[in-house]
Write a protein that holds these residues in place. Sequence first.
Motif, PDB file in Angstrom:
ATOM      1  N   ARG A 201     135.146  19.496  15.949  1.00 43.05           N
ATOM      2  CA  ARG A 201     135.331  19.125  14.541  1.00 43.05           C
ATOM      3  C   ARG A 201     136.797  19.314  14.167  1.00 43.05           C
ATOM      4  NH1 ARG A 201     136.985  23.408  13.106  1.00 43.05           N
ATOM      5  NH2 ARG A 201     137.483  22.607  11.050  1.00 43.05           N
ATOM      6  N   GLY A 202     137.126  18.906  12.934  1.00 38.38           N
ATOM      7  CA  GLY A 202     138.519  18.975  12.496  1.00 38.38           C
ATOM      8  C   GLY A 202     139.189  17.665  12.869  1.00 38.38           C
ATOM      9  N   ALA A 203     139.970  17.113  11.935  1.00 40.47           N
ATOM     10  CA  ALA A 203     140.466  15.743  12.106  1.00 40.47           C
ATOM     11  C   ALA A 203     141.238  15.513  13.415  1.00 40.47           C
ATOM     12  CB  ALA A 203     141.292  15.345  10.885  1.00 40.47           C
ATOM     13  N   PRO A 204     142.271  16.299  13.742  1.00 36.58           N
ATOM     14  CA  PRO A 204     143.001  15.997  14.982  1.00 36.58           C
ATOM     15  C   PRO A 204     142.134  16.153  16.244  1.00 36.58           C
ATOM     16  CG  PRO A 204     144.349  17.311  13.510  1.00 36.58           C
ATOM     17  CD  PRO A 204     142.960  17.333  12.951  1.00 36.58           C
TER      18      PRO A 204
ATOM     19  N   ARG B 154     131.133  10.029  12.427  1.00 38.45           N
ATOM     20  CA  ARG B 154     131.527  10.636  11.149  1.00 38.45           C
ATOM     21  C   ARG B 154     132.570   9.713  10.495  1.00 38.45           C
ATOM     22  NH1 ARG B 154     133.141  16.785  11.230  1.00 38.45           N
ATOM     23  NH2 ARG B 154     132.419  16.665   9.071  1.00 38.45           N
TER      24      ARG B 154
ATOM     25  N   CYS C   3     138.237  26.032   4.836  1.00 33.26           N
ATOM     26  CA  CYS C   3     137.714  25.411   6.048  1.00 33.26           C
ATOM     27  C   CYS C   3     138.474  25.964   7.255  1.00 33.26           C
ATOM     28  CB  CYS C   3     137.798  23.891   5.954  1.00 33.26           C
ATOM     29  SG  CYS C   3     136.792  23.053   7.218  1.00 33.26           S
ATOM     30  N   ASN C   4     138.621  25.164   8.284  1.00 36.37           N
ATOM     31  CA  ASN C   4     139.421  25.588   9.431  1.00 36.37           C
ATOM     32  C   ASN C   4     140.365  24.454   9.787  1.00 36.37           C
ATOM     33  OD1 ASN C   4     139.688  25.297  12.641  1.00 36.37           O
ATOM     34  ND2 ASN C   4     139.919  27.410  12.001  1.00 36.37           N
ATOM     35  N   ALA C   5     141.644  24.723   9.602  1.00 38.07           N
ATOM     36  CA  ALA C   5     142.678  23.743   9.977  1.00 38.07           C
ATOM     37  C   ALA C   5     143.600  24.426  10.971  1.00 38.07           C
ATOM     38  CB  ALA C   5     143.419  23.266   8.736  1.00 38.07           C
TER      39      ALA C   5
ATOM     40  N   ALA D 128     140.563  23.161  15.052  1.00 40.76           N
ATOM     41  CA  ALA D 128     140.461  21.834  14.446  1.00 40.76           C
ATOM     42  C   ALA D 128     141.428  20.856  15.097  1.00 40.76           C
ATOM     43  CB  ALA D 128     140.757  21.915  12.959  1.00 40.76           C
TER      44      ALA D 128
ATOM     45  N   THR E  91     147.137  22.843  11.894  1.00 35.92           N
ATOM     46  CA  THR E  91     148.018  22.224  10.887  1.00 35.92           C
ATOM     47  C   THR E  91     148.330  23.273   9.816  1.00 35.92           C
ATOM     48  OG1 THR E  91     146.071  21.315   9.772  1.00 35.92           O
ATOM     49  CG2 THR E  91     147.197  19.895  11.353  1.00 35.92           C
TER      50      THR E  91
ATOM     51  N   GLN F 138     132.854  27.076   7.935  1.00 41.10           N
ATOM     52  CA  GLN F 138     133.960  26.979   8.904  1.00 41.10           C
ATOM     53  C   GLN F 138     135.013  28.067   8.649  1.00 41.10           C
ATOM     54  OE1 GLN F 138     132.552  24.408   7.337  1.00 41.10           O
ATOM     55  NE2 GLN F 138     132.680  22.515   8.494  1.00 41.10           N
TER      56      GLN F 138
ATOM     57  N   ALA G  99     143.862  18.196   6.064  1.00 41.13           N
ATOM     58  CA  ALA G  99     143.350  16.952   5.468  1.00 41.13           C
ATOM     59  C   ALA G  99     142.627  16.133   6.521  1.00 41.13           C
ATOM     60  CB  ALA G  99     144.489  16.121   4.882  1.00 41.13           C
ATOM     61  N   ASP G 100     141.680  15.353   6.066  1.00 41.31           N
ATOM     62  CA  ASP G 100     140.951  14.440   6.957  1.00 41.31           C
ATOM     63  C   ASP G 100     141.434  13.011   6.826  1.00 41.31           C
ATOM     64  OD1 ASP G 100     139.070  16.837   6.930  1.00 41.31           O
ATOM     65  OD2 ASP G 100     138.278  15.515   8.485  1.00 41.31           O
TER      66      ASP G 100
ATOM     67  N   ASN H  47     139.784  16.298   2.026  1.00 36.75           N
ATOM     68  CA  ASN H  47     139.634  17.456   2.916  1.00 36.75           C
ATOM     69  C   ASN H  47     138.285  18.101   2.600  1.00 36.75           C
ATOM     70  OD1 ASN H  47     140.742  19.217   4.981  1.00 36.75           O
ATOM     71  ND2 ASN H  47     140.822  20.782   3.414  1.00 36.75           N
ATOM     72  N   LYS H  48     137.979  19.161   3.304  1.00 39.86           N
ATOM     73  CA  LYS H  48     136.684  19.817   3.166  1.00 39.86           C
ATOM     74  C   LYS H  48     136.324  20.041   1.698  1.00 39.86           C
ATOM     75  CE  LYS H  48     134.361  20.637   5.717  1.00 39.86           C
ATOM     76  NZ  LYS H  48     133.303  19.633   5.981  1.00 39.86           N
TER      77      LYS H  48
ATOM     78  N   PHE I  78     133.231  16.310   2.057  1.00 39.21           N
ATOM     79  CA  PHE I  78     134.662  16.298   1.710  1.00 39.21           C
ATOM     80  C   PHE I  78     134.853  15.981   0.240  1.00 39.21           C
ATOM     81  CE2 PHE I  78     134.108  15.113   6.130  1.00 39.21           C
ATOM     82  CZ  PHE I  78     134.936  16.022   6.756  1.00 39.21           C
TER      83      PHE I  78
HETATM   84  O1  MRU Z   1     133.675  19.083   8.638  1.00 41.56           O
HETATM   85  P1  MRU Z   1     134.851  19.565   9.416  1.00 41.56           P
HETATM   86  O2  MRU Z   1     134.709  20.979   9.874  1.00 41.56           O
HETATM   87  O3  MRU Z   1     135.239  18.627  10.527  1.00 41.56           O
HETATM   88  O4  MRU Z   1     136.031  19.537   8.348  1.00 41.56           O
HETATM   89  C1  MRU Z   1     137.330  19.837   8.778  1.00 41.56           C
HETATM   90  C2  MRU Z   1     138.298  19.941   7.676  1.00 41.56           C
HETATM   91  O5  MRU Z   1     138.008  19.669   6.535  1.00 41.56           O
HETATM   92  C3  MRU Z   1     139.707  20.307   8.050  1.00 41.56           C
HETATM   93  O6  MRU Z   1     140.332  20.984   7.001  1.00 41.56           O
HETATM   94  C4  MRU Z   1     140.496  19.028   8.331  1.00 41.56           C
HETATM   95  O7  MRU Z   1     139.863  18.262   9.314  1.00 41.56           O
HETATM   96  C5  MRU Z   1     141.872  19.311   8.765  1.00 41.56           C
HETATM   97  S1  MRU Z   1     141.920  19.929  10.404  1.00 41.56           S
HETATM   98  C6  MRU Z   1     143.476  20.279  10.877  1.00 41.56           C
END
Ligand code: MRU
Length: 347
Positions: free
Chosen positions: A46-49, A89, A157-159, A163, A169, A196, A236-237, A247-248, A315
């Motif tokens: 999980r997490g955008a990157p 997703r 959340c977790n960035a 992630a 990030t 998270q 951010a996503d 974002n979350k 989000f």
């Molecule tokens: O649902 P998730 O856990 O994938 O959500 C993740 C987030 O919202 C993170 O803050 C976002 O992807 C940035 S990750 C560097």
Amino acid sequence: MDLRTIEWKNNGIKIIDQTKLPGELKYMYIRDLKSLWRAIKELKVRGAPALGAAAAWGIYLGIKNSRAGNFGEFSRELHKAARYIASSRPTARNLFWGIERMCCVALRNKYKPISAIKRLLFKEAQKLIEEDRLACRRIGHYGAKLIKDKDTILTICNAGILATIDYGTALGVIYKAKQGGKRLKVYACETRPLLQGARLTTWELKKKGIDVTLICDNMAATLMQQGKINKVIAGADRIAADGDAANKIGTYNLAVLCHYHNIPFYIAAPHSTFDLTIKTGRDIPIEERKAQEVTELFFKRPITAKGIKVFNPAFDVTPHNLITAIITDKGVIRPPYRRNIAKILNG
Ligand code: MRU
């Protein structure tokens, strides 16, 4: 602590199964597309990157055993895999960015033998991942300059490492500031409903030797009122062309609170999270997830009466006018966002 969230190993995608944390640091191998789709959907990765990386390896997974005799056939298989991964997703731009990059490489090399295209796709996934690792470090570099010694930072959340590939990030900014000798405190929002913040961010920050304190999401206002928070940094996503940032869920709450309490609110994200085809945050697709995530404690124990109606968006969108600056791998972007995003990202 050297952790890697995702990599290609032993002929498959090796990920940390994040649903097992913090109890167990368990790795798993993904060797077929269905398992990848489920791992994404269930937030094992999980997490955008990290989703961008998963998507790129997923495309490779989808075609590596292809027996297509010509590019037309190969391209159909590739796009089938792409559509399938894209359906996992909807919100994180990075996931689509990963898919698109891979599809472009295939198309650019359509006249080469299929075996060569496969090799190029493998290389592209590796390249994308190395670029992302570097991008996070650059975010850390630019962001750390905004942090003062003895700052107390709130995040949601977790960035972090979990992630991304291996750095983070929003948390990358914190790691870099700490590495530069700054003494910091972090408050982590637990991040209902899937926790998270409580499960992942506190675990990761503790392992990295950062002074972290967990709060329930509804405690943020009190902390700010008491003057305990100097800055909020979130990931951010997807970021629209005007700087509105998804974002979350709960991130927007924090931005509103920051505005009231006059606290800087930062978003940290790589260029792969921006979606310049989307004009404003209103057009960002927001994932809605199962009711049980809210009505049950980790699908194990009900916490509401049966049949309670639930609204569970994963989000929210923070409007750009509440964002002090966006920390990217290309530099820190400040308002006016529409102009400066285009200038810095394309420059
Ligand atoms: O649902 P998730 O856990 O994938 O959500 C993740 C987030 O919202 C993170 O803050 C976002 O992807 C940035 S990750 C560097």
